[in-house]
Design an enzyme around this catalytic site. Structure first.
Site, PDB file in Angstrom:
ATOM      1  N   ASP A 173      37.014  47.358  58.680  1.00  0.00           N
ATOM      2  CA  ASP A 173      36.446  46.324  59.523  1.00  0.00           C
ATOM      3  C   ASP A 173      36.848  46.609  60.973  1.00  0.00           C
ATOM      4  O   ASP A 173      37.584  47.546  61.249  1.00  0.00           O
ATOM      5  CB  ASP A 173      36.894  44.931  59.077  1.00  0.00           C
ATOM      6  CG  ASP A 173      38.401  44.740  59.192  1.00  0.00           C
ATOM      7  OD1 ASP A 173      39.082  45.594  59.787  1.00  0.00           O
ATOM      8  OD2 ASP A 173      38.901  43.729  58.669  1.00  0.00           O
ATOM      9  N   ASP A 203      32.730  42.209  49.768  1.00  0.00           N
ATOM     10  CA  ASP A 203      34.172  42.376  49.652  1.00  0.00           C
ATOM     11  C   ASP A 203      34.833  41.020  49.690  1.00  0.00           C
ATOM     12  O   ASP A 203      34.255  40.051  50.185  1.00  0.00           O
ATOM     13  CB  ASP A 203      34.723  43.235  50.797  1.00  0.00           C
ATOM     14  CG  ASP A 203      34.820  42.426  52.091  1.00  0.00           C
ATOM     15  OD1 ASP A 203      35.926  41.956  52.412  1.00  0.00           O
ATOM     16  OD2 ASP A 203      33.793  42.251  52.766  1.00  0.00           O
ATOM     17  N   CYS A 262      37.215  40.954  27.260  1.00  0.00           N
ATOM     18  CA  CYS A 262      37.415  41.879  28.374  1.00  0.00           C
ATOM     19  C   CYS A 262      38.008  43.190  27.870  1.00  0.00           C
ATOM     20  O   CYS A 262      38.919  43.194  27.050  1.00  0.00           O
ATOM     21  CB  CYS A 262      38.333  41.244  29.411  1.00  0.00           C
ATOM     22  SG  CYS A 262      38.717  42.320  30.823  1.00  0.00           S
ATOM     23  N   CYS A 278      39.471  45.473  29.894  1.00  0.00           N
ATOM     24  CA  CYS A 278      40.416  46.051  30.846  1.00  0.00           C
ATOM     25  C   CYS A 278      41.735  46.395  30.163  1.00  0.00           C
ATOM     26  O   CYS A 278      42.057  45.879  29.083  1.00  0.00           O
ATOM     27  CB  CYS A 278      40.644  45.105  32.025  1.00  0.00           C
ATOM     28  SG  CYS A 278      41.825  43.767  31.738  1.00  0.00           S
ATOM     29  N   CYS A 293      44.012  43.305  29.238  1.00  0.00           N
ATOM     30  CA  CYS A 293      43.584  42.512  28.079  1.00  0.00           C
ATOM     31  C   CYS A 293      43.720  43.291  26.777  1.00  0.00           C
ATOM     32  O   CYS A 293      43.865  42.691  25.707  1.00  0.00           O
ATOM     33  CB  CYS A 293      42.139  42.040  28.271  1.00  0.00           C
ATOM     34  SG  CYS A 293      41.973  40.742  29.515  1.00  0.00           S
ATOM     35  N   HIS A 348      43.488  42.810  36.133  1.00  0.00           N
ATOM     36  CA  HIS A 348      42.489  42.104  35.325  1.00  0.00           C
ATOM     37  C   HIS A 348      41.393  41.516  36.204  1.00  0.00           C
ATOM     38  O   HIS A 348      40.196  41.680  35.914  1.00  0.00           O
ATOM     39  CB  HIS A 348      43.124  40.983  34.505  1.00  0.00           C
ATOM     40  CG  HIS A 348      42.079  40.049  33.955  1.00  0.00           C
ATOM     41  ND1 HIS A 348      41.307  40.366  32.862  1.00  0.00           N
ATOM     42  CD2 HIS A 348      41.645  38.826  34.397  1.00  0.00           C
ATOM     43  CE1 HIS A 348      40.439  39.386  32.638  1.00  0.00           C
ATOM     44  NE2 HIS A 348      40.616  38.444  33.556  1.00  0.00           N
TER      45      HIS A 348
END
Length: 378
Positions: A95, A281, A328, A330, A333, A359
């Site tokens: 930015d 974002d 999930c 991931c 998890c 997560h």
């Protein structure tokens, strides 16, 4: 070309499935970009970022204001740019520092030349002009850099917003001129075959439809590689955010990437992607994770079901042997229980912040992967 954007499919609602080619790789769009403020996505190591949800994060952010203050852009330039500094091989975006300076309301003074401000670290005085913002961002060397802008407070009068927008347009022209003259100075210019950074404009105009239209039209005249919609998610109602995004999208080029800055919750990013936003974002997934707030699906077996917020700090989780979200995939998890994650948080163990953030980021990236499949007609 230093930026190439291709749209493979467009839906009736305006959503686009595309690909953004940058000097450090190809980004599948629409995309959610984790925020790495100080050249780090808080609590999450780079190797974990590369594998989240299978594909990993394809592009992340760094913050010009924070890296300028510490460790300094010249030091990062001397080490080969922010990619090498933080050992991140994929695309990045910086930015302009405008929003951070905006947030220092009591520590800044704005003129046509730029902004004088005091460091939040030690109170030292600094000055950011559009040209200086470009200098810092070129030294950092992210694939995409942003024009220097002013983000107006909310609420603000039409007159105040118009004056701020006019200043933003003048600064955008100055940013563009400096970028065109100095973009070859990016640290990786030679090693990347003479490629350079892409500069995006930022549409402002507050919550006023006429000013948003004018801002978009003025910036499109500058023919920049991409366009962002800024000044949203700063306290206005969500329906106003949606209205301003929809209105602005109508005035932005259909053949260039479109980025909404600083949004939002998982259901928001899905909604905006289906409207035609290509990039988004937000610090929310990691910030929420560090505070024990986790995102899950109401029906774990239906990944399109409503988003639910789970407070891992609650006593209810102390003996819960289930994962955060049973549907999930991931790594968190697949391995850890709610009981263990609650214990980590209650004990003040840093691992808790890391696992919670992994997560939440995986949840966001999974959401966008599903949206991309829908937009592709799969």
């Amino acid at each position: 070309m230093s930026l190439k954007f291709e749209v493979a499919n467009t839906t009736e609602q305006g959503g686009r499935r595309g690909a953004l080619s940058l000097p450090h790789g190809v980004v599948q769009t629409p995309v959610f970009m984790p925020v790495g403020t100080a050249a780090t996505v808080k609590a999450v190591p780079q190797d974990a970022l590369e594998t989240l949800g299978g594909r990993g994060a394809e592009i992340i952010l760094a913050n010009t204001y924070h890296l300028y203050l510490r460790p300094g852009h010249e030091l990062i330039r001397s080490l080969g740019g922010v990619h090498k500094f933080m050992s991140w091989r994929r695309p990045m975006l910086t930015d302009s520092g405008g929003f951070q300076v905006f947030s220092l309301a009591k520590l800044r003074k704005i003129t046509e030349d730029g902004v004088e401000f005091r460091s939040h670290l030690d109170g030292s005085r600094h000055f950011f002009s559009p040209e200086h913002s470009m200098t810092v961002q070129i030294a950092l060397g992210a694939d995409i850099m942003m024009v220097f802008d002013e983000c107006v407070e909310t609420p603000a009068s039409w007159e105040r917003t118009r004056d701020s927008m006019t200043l933003t347009h003048a600064w955008a022209a100055r940013s563009r001129a400096y970028w065109e003259a100095h973009r070859h100075e990016v640290p990786w210019h030679a090693e990347r075959g003479g490629q350079h950074q892409a500069l995006f404009g930022i549409v402002q105009g507050g919550m006023y439809a006429d000013l948003r239209r004018e801002s978009a039209d003025r910036l499109v005249e500058m023919d920049l590689p991409g366009y962002a919609i800024g000044g949203l998610a700063v306290g206005e109602p969500r329906e106003v955010t949606r209205e301003m995004i929809a209105l602005t999208l109508e005035h932005l080029p259909k053949d260039k990437p479109r980025y909404v800055m600083g949004v939002g919750y998982p259901d928001e990013i899905e909604e905006y992607a289906r409207m035609g936003v290509d990039m988004m974002d937000c610090v929310l997934p990691t910030r929420a994770g560090r505070h024990g707030l986790l995102f899950i699906r109401e029906d774990p077996n239906d990944r399109r079901s409503a988003v639910v917020r789970l407070n891992i700090k609650k006593q209810d989780n102390a003996q819960d042997q289930r994962p955060i979200d049973e549907g999930c995939k991931c790594s968190v998890c697949q391995r850890y229980t709610r009981a263990y994650l609650r214990h980590l948080f209650a004990s003040g163990e840093p691992l808790g912040a890391t696992l919670n953030s992994i997560h939440n980021l995986s949840f966001y990236l999974e959401t966008m992967e599903r949206v991309r499949a829908d937009l592709a007609g799969a």
